[in-house]
Design a protein around this motif. Structure first.
Motif, PDB file in Angstrom:
ATOM      1  N   UNK A  76      -0.003   3.665   1.658  1.00 18.33           N
ATOM      2  CA  UNK A  76       0.877   3.315   0.442  1.00 18.33           C
ATOM      3  C   UNK A  76       0.149   2.156  -0.245  1.00 18.33           C
ATOM      4  N   UNK A  77      -0.543   1.361   0.542  1.00 18.90           N
ATOM      5  CA  UNK A  77      -1.345   0.200  -0.239  1.00 18.90           C
ATOM      6  C   UNK A  77      -2.704   0.390  -0.305  1.00 18.90           C
ATOM      7  N   UNK A 102      -8.208  -7.520  -1.888  1.00 18.86           N
ATOM      8  CA  UNK A 102      -9.280  -6.610  -2.453  1.00 18.86           C
ATOM      9  C   UNK A 102     -10.015  -5.920  -1.503  1.00 18.86           C
ATOM     10  N   UNK A 103     -10.081  -6.484  -0.075  1.00 17.93           N
ATOM     11  CA  UNK A 103     -10.997  -5.969   0.652  1.00 17.93           C
ATOM     12  C   UNK A 103     -10.434  -4.924   1.795  1.00 17.93           C
ATOM     13  N   UNK A 104      -9.017  -5.036   1.961  1.00 16.62           N
ATOM     14  CA  UNK A 104      -8.246  -4.284   3.167  1.00 16.62           C
ATOM     15  C   UNK A 104      -7.811  -5.067   4.134  1.00 16.62           C
ATOM     16  N   UNK A 105      -6.931  -4.375   5.167  1.00 16.17           N
ATOM     17  CA  UNK A 105      -6.370  -4.902   6.305  1.00 16.17           C
ATOM     18  C   UNK A 105      -6.606  -4.140   7.433  1.00 16.17           C
ATOM     19  N   UNK A 106      -6.771  -4.895   8.537  1.00 13.51           N
ATOM     20  CA  UNK A 106      -6.908  -4.125   9.878  1.00 13.51           C
ATOM     21  C   UNK A 106      -5.805  -4.936  10.781  1.00 13.51           C
ATOM     22  N   UNK A 149      -2.223   9.412  -2.855  1.00  9.24           N
ATOM     23  CA  UNK A 149      -3.128   8.332  -3.125  1.00  9.24           C
ATOM     24  C   UNK A 149      -4.523   8.495  -3.034  1.00  9.24           C
ATOM     25  N   UNK A 150      -4.823   9.734  -3.015  1.00  7.38           N
ATOM     26  CA  UNK A 150      -6.290  10.171  -3.030  1.00  7.38           C
ATOM     27  C   UNK A 150      -7.016   9.541  -1.980  1.00  7.38           C
ATOM     28  N   UNK A 184      -4.991  -5.318   0.396  1.00  9.81           N
ATOM     29  CA  UNK A 184      -5.254  -6.402   1.106  1.00  9.81           C
ATOM     30  C   UNK A 184      -4.005  -7.316   1.366  1.00  9.81           C
ATOM     31  N   UNK A 185      -3.797  -8.411   2.093  1.00 13.84           N
ATOM     32  CA  UNK A 185      -2.387  -9.459   2.206  1.00 13.84           C
ATOM     33  C   UNK A 185      -3.005 -10.808   2.233  1.00 13.84           C
TER      34      UNK A 185
END
Length: 737
Positions: free
Chosen positions: A494-495, A578-582, A458-459, A527-528
């Motif tokens: 993966x995401x 679009x910004x990610x998850x923590x 996934x680079x 993101x979720x």
């Protein structure tokens, strides 16, 4: 004490409680009770204690009968004041507090102000508990401000100033002293001027401004000589003497101290004389207290009795209604009982059928889990074993990240298979965490390396940040911990495309040996959505399948959540499309150097032996035969392999072995039957079952067949040799647990 630590009980006016509801009992009238309470207060001011107590007790009786909380509070205030004048400090506090309970039920701030002020006097200048006293003073100040009584506001500020200065907290008392000085001309009078000057003298003495302080003390003494009440004058002499001592003027200090003692003696003698005249009163105080309590108890009993009578009547009416309803219900029930009985018979038959089907389904599920578990563990034993063989036979590959990742992934896959196939055990809390020594940094970096192929596909780049204050060795279930981190990081990879995944570990708290470490798994991926964030921890849920084909079973986060529950932890997340998850969670690992050494010593088993043992391996799987034989011979044991139970029985007729390693799932004759026939021949050679079945499933049958111990495949070689040594040298009881 009659100085400016004012004793607020002579404040009654007949219209001051106009906002309180009039008592229901018309005789005696509320006005009559007010006159009686006023008379009790007048008696007290004239030191007529017996009359004051008698009148206040009668007023209290009427007030309780009339449910007039305000008059009850006023009566208790006067009673407490009598006790204070008679130096019964604890009793005075008791009745002041009792009065305050009733005062707080009213909206009348005047009585609340008086009771709080009097309690402040008692705690500050009788009990020397200044913190409690000042709190009462501050409440009194609040109430006196509400009723816009400038005189009481001034008096309360003076009391607070005096308390803080006696406590030695001059900085805290300074604002209140400023208020006194500012309002002396408008709100003070001749009863407060002496104390006001004395307090200024005390303040400037503390500030080491002795000349200014002396002016205030001299003025206080001059005014005190003109006052009838000499108590404030005595305090002025005492504080002035302290100032002179600090200045080194010991002669004048002694003279002022002598004047203080003289006035104090005069006041004390006066009080003794006053108490001598009412010596009979103190003998009646305890009896009086009991009578006051009796009045309240009688009133409460009357109220309870009335309530009980009402309840009895209501219950009787309800009982009659219930009886009528029951009769009607019996009639209705009888009419349709036959119909329902017939329906119930049919329903019971259906339930029995459903129960049988459910039990059959549960049995089939257990059989399915057992079969799948065996079929998956067997090839995994080959993967793990061949990986170990490669590492042993080709030392140049020992540092190969690919081979290490293969070994780690195979071990993790085994653990994951076990958890997925036994997820019902996780949900029932049947999994018990182990206590193993491990290095947190090594574990996380090993996980990072094993997931590098996912990151490259996934680079992505994986960053690991470990708090340096985390101890090098921790104690806990490192395998379950690894499962959690692997699930979280693989999900993040993966995401996420062309991004980063950060693994942060920070020590946030230490309690005894427990080190609480907060973990953050952060990505800058897709993101979720907020509406999906609760769903992702459910089983078989995969958010985003419609848009992107993300692989997986949908069990990862569900297993993570349940594993964290075993660690007494929870997981939270912050995410934006679009910004990610923590993801954030905290796990407490033990750090005990002594226990760590013990655990490491337990792992470091000395397997060397000068004696060469012969081992018989009974297994129908060629790959398993190869792996087991290599493992045995690596330890300098002689190993013979046969393909079936029949071959084993035939070989045992002519040869003798030190140990037998028995597979369970074999065609024609399984491991249980083979072991039974071995025992029937009188052969006592220890038998260890090497099986892919779950230990709990076969323990009972294994014991019955004569098997000495069970080892689940795949297994660590060290566990195998430790078990063999225990059986051969009789160092431990050969009991299957």
């Amino acid at each position: 004490m009659s100085h400016s630590r004012i004793f607020l009980f002579l404040f009654i006016s007949f219209n001051m409680f106009g906002n309180v509801p009039i008592a229901k009992t018309p005789i005696p009238s509320r006005k009559a009770i007010l006159k009686l309470t006023a008379l009790a207060a007048d008696n007290l001011s004239e030191s007529k204690f017996e009359q004051s107590l008698a009148n206040s007790r009668l007023a209290l009786h009427y007030a309780i009968n009339g449910n007039d909380d305000c008059l009850i509070a006023e009566s208790y205030n006067t009673i407490a004041a009598n006790y204070e004048e008679l130096s019964e400090v604890d009793k005075a506090i008791y009745y002041y507090k009792k009065g305050l309970v009733y005062a707080n039920k009213t909206t009348n701030d005047t009585i609340k102000n008086a009771l709080n002020n009097n309690l402040g006097n008692m705690y500050c200048f009788e009990k020397n508990d200044f913190d409690v006293g000042i709190n009462y003073y501050k409440k009194a100040l609040e109430y006196s401000t509400n009723i816009a009584n400038a005189g009481r506001v001034y008096i309360t500020n003076m009391n607070i100033t005096w308390a803080y200065f006696y406590k030695g907290s001059f900085d805290k008392g300074e604002p209140y002293l400023d208020f006194i000085n500012k309002h002396q001309k408008t709100d003070g009078d001749e009863t407060t001027i002496v104390a006001a000057n004395m307090l200024n003298g005390m303040f400037f003495t503390n500030k080491l401004k002795f000349d200014k302080a002396e002016l205030f003390f001299k003025k206080a003494i001059e005014l005190g000589k003109q006052d009838i009440d000499k108590s404030d004058l005595s305090y002025a002499y005492e504080e002035y003497a302290k100032l002179l001592m600090k200045k080194g003027d010991y002669k004048r200090a002694y003279e002022n101290l002598a004047l203080y003692n003289s006035i104090t003696k005069t006041l004390r003698d006066s009080n003794k004389l006053k108490r001598a005249n009412i010596v009979g009163v103190n003998l009646e105080l305890d009896e009086y207290k009991r009578k006051v309590d009796t009045i309240e108890n009688e009133k409460n009993l009357q109220f309870v009795s009335l309530q009980k009578s009402i309840v009895i009547v209501v219950l009787f009416i309800i009982a009659m209604i219930v009886v009528l309803l029951l009769l009607y219900s019996v009639y209705k029930n009888y009419s349709f009982k036959k119909k329902k009985n017939a329906e119930l018979i049919i329903a019971n038959e259906e339930l029995l059928l459903a129960k049988e089907k459910a039990e059959e389904a549960s049995y089939l599920k257990s059989q399915f889990v057992s079969t799948i578990s065996h079929e998956l563990r067997t090839p995994l034993y080959g993967v793990v074993g061949i990986t170990n063989m490669l590492l042993d036979e080709h030392k140049e590959l020992a540092d190969s990240p690919h081979l290490n990742s293969l070994k780690f992934s195979a071990r993790y896959l085994l653990s994951l298979v076990n958890d997925v196939l036994q997820i019902n055990k996780i949900e029932e809390n049947r999994i018990i965490l182990e206590s193993l020594t491990f290095n947190l940094s090594d574990e996380i970096n090993l996980i990072k390396n094993s997931l590098s192929f996912i990151a490259k596909s996934h680079n992505n780049h994986i960053n690991v940040i470990i708090d340096p204050t985390i101890p090098e060795y921790l104690i806990g279930d490192k395998l379950r911990f690894s499962q959690i981190i692997i699930n979280m990081v693989s999900n993040a990879l993966k995401f996420t495309n062309n991004g980063e995944v950060n693994i942060n570990a920070e020590l946030v708290k230490i309690e005894n040996k427990a080190h609480f470490i907060e973990f953050n798994i952060q990505d800058n991926g897709v993101g979720i959505a907020a509406e999906d964030q609760e769903k992702i921890f459910d089983k078989f849920v995969q958010i985003g399948r419609k848009e992107i084909d993300y692989q997986g079973t949908g069990l990862g986060l569900s297993i993570v959540k349940r594993l964290l529950e075993l660690f007494d932890s929870t997981i939270s997340l912050k995410s934006k499309i679009g910004e990610g998850t923590t993801f954030t969670f905290t796990i407490a690992f033990d750090h005990d150097p002594i226990k760590t050494i013990e655990l490491i010593n337990k792992i470091q088993v000395d397997l060397t032996s000068s004696e060469i043992f012969t081992v018989l391996v009974v297994d129908d799987n060629k790959i398993n035969q190869l792996i087991t034989k290599k493992t045995i011979e690596k330890n300098n044991y002689k190993c013979t392999v046969v393909d079936s139970g029949m071959d084993a029985l035939e070989l045992l007729e002519t040869e003798k072995f030190d140990i037998i390693l028995m597979d369970i799932n074999m065609p024609l004759m399984n491991g249980f039957e083979t072991t039974k026939r071995i025992r029937q021949k009188g052969i006592i050679t220890p038998v260890i079952a090497l099986t892919a079945f779950d230990k709990e499933e076969i323990t009972e049958e294994a014991l019955s067949a004569g098997i000495n111990d069970i080892i689940i495949k795949p297994f660590e070689p060290i566990l195998l040799f430790k078990t063999i040594n225990q059986l051969l040298y009789k160092t431990d009881e050969t009991v299957i647990v």
